[in-house]
Design a protein around this motif. Structure first.
Motif, PDB file in Angstrom:
ATOM      1  N   PRO A 100       0.814  -1.229   0.000  1.00 25.94           N
ATOM      2  CA  PRO A 100       0.000   0.000   0.000  1.00 25.94           C
ATOM      3  C   PRO A 100       0.839   1.267   0.000  1.00 25.94           C
ATOM      4  CG  PRO A 100      -0.006  -0.991   2.181  1.00 25.94           C
ATOM      5  CD  PRO A 100       0.684  -1.973   1.271  1.00 25.94           C
ATOM      6  N   ARG A 101       0.329   2.283  -0.717  1.00 26.10           N
ATOM      7  CA  ARG A 101       0.925   3.617  -0.710  1.00 26.10           C
ATOM      8  C   ARG A 101       0.057   4.490   0.204  1.00 26.10           C
ATOM      9  NH1 ARG A 101       0.490   2.804  -6.331  1.00 26.10           N
ATOM     10  NH2 ARG A 101      -0.800   4.671  -6.626  1.00 26.10           N
ATOM     11  N   TYR A 102       0.564   4.800   1.383  1.00 27.20           N
ATOM     12  CA  TYR A 102      -0.252   5.424   2.424  1.00 27.20           C
ATOM     13  C   TYR A 102      -0.899   6.729   1.980  1.00 27.20           C
ATOM     14  CZ  TYR A 102       2.436   2.135   5.336  1.00 27.20           C
ATOM     15  OH  TYR A 102       3.025   1.004   5.862  1.00 27.20           O
ATOM     16  N   ARG A 103      -0.230   7.463   1.113  1.00 25.00           N
ATOM     17  CA  ARG A 103      -0.768   8.771   0.712  1.00 25.00           C
ATOM     18  C   ARG A 103      -2.089   8.656  -0.043  1.00 25.00           C
ATOM     19  NH1 ARG A 103      -0.214   9.807  -4.607  1.00 25.00           N
ATOM     20  NH2 ARG A 103       1.325   8.655  -5.830  1.00 25.00           N
ATOM     21  N   THR A 104      -2.438   7.451  -0.500  1.00 26.52           N
ATOM     22  CA  THR A 104      -3.675   7.274  -1.261  1.00 26.52           C
ATOM     23  C   THR A 104      -4.830   6.769  -0.407  1.00 26.52           C
ATOM     24  OG1 THR A 104      -3.194   4.974  -1.891  1.00 26.52           O
ATOM     25  CG2 THR A 104      -2.279   6.709  -3.299  1.00 26.52           C
ATOM     26  N   ALA A 105      -4.637   6.645   0.898  1.00 26.15           N
ATOM     27  CA  ALA A 105      -5.666   6.067   1.764  1.00 26.15           C
ATOM     28  C   ALA A 105      -6.877   6.984   1.880  1.00 26.15           C
ATOM     29  CB  ALA A 105      -5.084   5.788   3.142  1.00 26.15           C
ATOM     30  N   PHE A 106      -8.071   6.368   1.935  1.00 26.57           N
ATOM     31  CA  PHE A 106      -9.305   7.132   2.126  1.00 26.57           C
ATOM     32  C   PHE A 106     -10.360   6.239   2.751  1.00 26.57           C
ATOM     33  CE2 PHE A 106      -9.459   5.295  -2.123  1.00 26.57           C
ATOM     34  CZ  PHE A 106     -10.757   4.799  -2.243  1.00 26.57           C
ATOM     35  N   LEU A 107     -11.315   6.856   3.414  1.00 27.62           N
ATOM     36  CA  LEU A 107     -12.455   6.131   3.959  1.00 27.62           C
ATOM     37  C   LEU A 107     -13.400   5.826   2.809  1.00 27.62           C
ATOM     38  CD1 LEU A 107     -13.838   5.105   6.589  1.00 27.62           C
ATOM     39  CD2 LEU A 107     -15.036   7.306   6.668  1.00 27.62           C
ATOM     40  N   ASP A 108     -13.588   4.554   2.516  1.00 25.23           N
ATOM     41  CA  ASP A 108     -14.332   4.145   1.330  1.00 25.23           C
ATOM     42  C   ASP A 108     -15.792   4.580   1.436  1.00 25.23           C
ATOM     43  OD1 ASP A 108     -15.703   2.562  -0.691  1.00 25.23           O
ATOM     44  OD2 ASP A 108     -13.848   1.396  -0.827  1.00 25.23           O
ATOM     45  N   PRO A 109     -16.276   5.412   0.508  1.00 24.94           N
ATOM     46  CA  PRO A 109     -17.644   5.922   0.609  1.00 24.94           C
ATOM     47  C   PRO A 109     -18.715   4.915   0.206  1.00 24.94           C
ATOM     48  CG  PRO A 109     -16.619   6.770  -1.387  1.00 24.94           C
ATOM     49  CD  PRO A 109     -15.558   6.006  -0.650  1.00 24.94           C
ATOM     50  N   PHE A 110     -18.319   3.763  -0.327  1.00 27.15           N
ATOM     51  CA  PHE A 110     -19.298   2.790  -0.810  1.00 27.15           C
ATOM     52  C   PHE A 110     -19.572   1.653   0.175  1.00 27.15           C
ATOM     53  CE2 PHE A 110     -17.647   4.601  -4.793  1.00 27.15           C
ATOM     54  CZ  PHE A 110     -18.844   5.002  -5.351  1.00 27.15           C
ATOM     55  N   CYS A 111     -18.729   1.483   1.173  1.00 23.29           N
ATOM     56  CA  CYS A 111     -18.814   0.292   2.023  1.00 23.29           C
ATOM     57  C   CYS A 111     -19.713   0.529   3.229  1.00 23.29           C
ATOM     58  CB  CYS A 111     -17.417  -0.112   2.488  1.00 23.29           C
ATOM     59  SG  CYS A 111     -16.325  -0.592   1.138  1.00 23.29           S
ATOM     60  N   GLU A 112     -20.690  -0.357   3.426  1.00 22.46           N
ATOM     61  CA  GLU A 112     -21.530  -0.289   4.619  1.00 22.46           C
ATOM     62  C   GLU A 112     -20.710  -0.601   5.862  1.00 22.46           C
ATOM     63  OE1 GLU A 112     -25.121  -2.502   4.422  1.00 22.46           O
ATOM     64  OE2 GLU A 112     -25.657  -1.784   2.413  1.00 22.46           O
ATOM     65  N   ILE A 113     -19.813  -1.581   5.773  1.00 21.42           N
ATOM     66  CA  ILE A 113     -18.872  -1.855   6.854  1.00 21.42           C
ATOM     67  C   ILE A 113     -17.768  -0.811   6.761  1.00 21.42           C
ATOM     68  CG2 ILE A 113     -17.210  -3.523   7.778  1.00 21.42           C
ATOM     69  CD1 ILE A 113     -18.898  -5.718   6.428  1.00 21.42           C
ATOM     70  N   PRO A 114     -17.484  -0.050   7.818  1.00 21.87           N
ATOM     71  CA  PRO A 114     -16.438   0.985   7.728  1.00 21.87           C
ATOM     72  C   PRO A 114     -15.125   0.410   7.199  1.00 21.87           C
ATOM     73  CG  PRO A 114     -17.638   1.199   9.785  1.00 21.87           C
ATOM     74  CD  PRO A 114     -18.096  -0.091   9.149  1.00 21.87           C
ATOM     75  N   THR A 115     -14.643   1.001   6.107  1.00 22.16           N
ATOM     76  CA  THR A 115     -13.511   0.434   5.370  1.00 22.16           C
ATOM     77  C   THR A 115     -12.562   1.535   4.925  1.00 22.16           C
ATOM     78  OG1 THR A 115     -14.887  -1.380   4.528  1.00 22.16           O
ATOM     79  CG2 THR A 115     -12.853  -0.910   3.320  1.00 22.16           C
ATOM     80  N   VAL A 116     -11.259   1.304   5.097  1.00 20.06           N
ATOM     81  CA  VAL A 116     -10.237   2.166   4.519  1.00 20.06           C
ATOM     82  C   VAL A 116      -9.702   1.485   3.265  1.00 20.06           C
ATOM     83  CG1 VAL A 116      -7.866   3.018   4.796  1.00 20.06           C
ATOM     84  CG2 VAL A 116      -9.546   3.410   6.593  1.00 20.06           C
ATOM     85  N   SER A 117      -9.699   2.204   2.153  1.00 23.49           N
ATOM     86  CA  SER A 117      -9.162   1.683   0.896  1.00 23.49           C
ATOM     87  C   SER A 117      -7.868   2.412   0.559  1.00 23.49           C
ATOM     88  CB  SER A 117     -10.177   1.829  -0.236  1.00 23.49           C
ATOM     89  OG  SER A 117     -11.271   0.955  -0.038  1.00 23.49           O
TER      90      SER A 117
END
Length: 509
Positions: A100-117
């Motif tokens: 993973p490239r940390y600078r691209t991390a975001f809270l996924d807006p599509f996931c019902e289960i809280p998810t970082v993509s």
């Protein structure tokens, strides 16, 4: 003081992790992501990465403890490279790491289960960057550009696409007159706005969105063309943003029961969808595309490089036969290798760049002009030049790397040669009106011709290891496999054949 205090300059960032950490994504550390996951009760991590088909692929991890989370973020995971990159990786030695490239991390807006993509990079069995990783090519191109010129290469994309919905008979739109149309005549502006919100949450930094020219109805369905344009940023980030934007738009369309296509052409005679790329060259925070309020010699030399390598660049930016259905005369799409100011029929366009020196804001707003303390903003940073041939069939990373390489090629030519190429291929303002384009060389008219052009110029792209030979081999083989020489001229005589090809490549890229 917590990061959520109003003196946090990231308080308005759409990226939830940036707001939490109080820093720009470029500065994210593993600790920032771990702390966010714990504080927000995030249960999953998704690894995202592009494959040879240009689409986002996903690997899901369910967090079962802090140790496992640390392992995921530090060590990544292994994947089957031969399934992701069949043209570049043999099944007999196919394992790759995704890190993973940390600078691209975001809270996924599509996931019902809280998810970082998080977007990932590929590494080979020896732990070295995988030479055919699309992201590696653009990163390498940017590094070489800076080391050779002392300048940085920035880019931004214009993403055009059609949204298709059931026809609404009230306030019908006007065929092929949808440019900047508003409701009620444009029906899908709300969907575009929601897409922009989700793209921003996923890391995209946008300039604006609007309805585009293409609009028509057919068989009880409404086709509305839209565009979302980004802001200039380092070229590798510009590529990431386009990749994720298409992923967002498609997922949101599915959620709303809408259809979306980024295909370069869906109906002959109606506007096609391009993916124009603007470039900007910077040094010490100053835009090098202008000098003395005019287009600079640096910009002209960069344009010369793009013109010189334009036939080969189609191998990165126009990757299926329907790409060449779009590159036809009188459709505001380029067919010839030339450039011009504000001219949408040229291959390279120099758009308005706010370099007039006139205080337009003060003229439009007399109250502002009367403010003696007001400072007129320097707008020279806004000037870009635009490559108009690419579409969304492109591998966005290969395309960005190819454009960066082409501009470096122009800057490393003898200066008089580069400026001569630029002067000889300047189209002025009237090429579209007078159709006097016969004086310019033509772009390839099919994938096979594009492959031949890449073969001729491959040494320039392979120089410095930006494009490894096996990647170039794979691209050429893939393009030639379409066997599409002469397909355009034959298909346009046969509506059923056109429909068949459109359906085949409808969800390309």
């Amino acid at each position: 003081m917590t990061p959520y205090m109003t003196d946090n300059k990231f308080v308005l960032s759409p990226n939830a992790i940036a707001r939490f950490a109080g820093k720009a994504p470029e500065a994210f550390t593993k600790a920032d992501i771990v702390d966010f996951i714990i504080a927000r009760g995030v249960r999953m991590v998704n690894f995202l990465y592009p494959a040879q088909d240009g689409r986002v692929k996903t690997l899901n991890f369910y967090i079962n403890g802090r140790e496992y989370l640390e392992t995921i973020l530090t060590q990544g995971e292994r994947v089957d490279g031969s399934s992701l990159f069949p043209a570049f990786v043999e099944p007999g030695s196919s394992d790759l790491y995704v890190i993973p490239r940390y600078r691209t991390a975001f809270l996924d807006p599509f996931c019902e289960i809280p998810t970082v993509s998080i977007l990932c990079s590929f590494y080979d069995k020896d732990g070295r960057p995988f030479e055919c990783d699309p992201h590696r090519s653009v990163l390498k191109a940017a590094e070489v550009f800076k080391s050779r010129t002392g300048m940085t290469f920035e880019a931004m994309g214009e993403l055009e696409y059609y949204v298709i919905a059931d026809e609404e008979t009230l306030f019908p739109g006007t065929d092929q007159k949808g440019y900047h149309e508003s409701g009620p005549f444009a029906k899908l502006g709300g969907f575009r706005a929601e897409c922009m919100d989700y793209i921003a949450k996923s890391g995209g930094i946008m300039k604006y969105g609007h309805s585009e020219v293409g609009s028509f109805t057919k068989d009880g369905r409404t086709f509305e063309q839209n565009e979302i344009e980004f802001l200039p940023c380092p070229v590798e980030s510009a590529a990431d943003q386009i990749l994720l934007a298409k992923w967002v738009i498609r997922n949101l369309a599915l959620r709303h029961g809408l259809d979306v296509t980024f295909a370069p052409k869906i109906i002959v005679g109606e506007a096609g969808s391009g993916m124009h790329i603007h470039i900007r060259i910077m040094k010490d925070g100053k835009n090098q595309m202008v000098a003395g309020g005019r287009l600079s010699d640096i910009a002209r030399r960069a344009i010369a490089g793009m013109l010189d390598l334009a036939p080969a660049i189609t191998a990165f930016g126009n990757k299926n036969p329907t790409s060449y259905f779009r590159l036809v005369p009188h459709q505001e799409a380029p067919t010839n290798i030339c450039w011009g100011d504000c001219n949408r029929s040229t291959l390279v366009r120099v758009p308005l760049g706010w370099v007039t020196g006139n205080d337009m804001c003060g003229d439009a707003n007399p109250v502002e002009a009367a403010d003696k303390k007001r400072t007129v903003t320097d707008t020279s940073g806004k000037q870009t030049v635009e490559m108009r041939s690419p579409d969304s069939s492109a591998d966005i990373y290969q395309l960005m790397a190819g454009l960066c390489t082409a501009c470096l090629h122009g800057l490393e030519m003898p200066e008089d040669k580069a400026l001569s190429i630029a002067e000889a291929n300047y189209a002025g303002l009237d090429i579209h009106k007078n159709d006097d384009s016969g004086r310019f060389a033509a772009l390839p008219s099919c994938c096979e011709d594009s492959a031949d052009c890449l073969e001729v110029s491959r040494e320039i792209f392979e120089k410095d290891g930006i494009f490894p030979p096996r990647m170039i081999d794979g691209i050429i083989t893939s393009l030639r496999s379409f066997n599409d020489k002469g397909m355009l001229s034959e298909a346009v005589k046969d509506n059923e054949r056109v429909a068949e090809l459109v359906k085949k490549y409808y969800y390309c890229g």
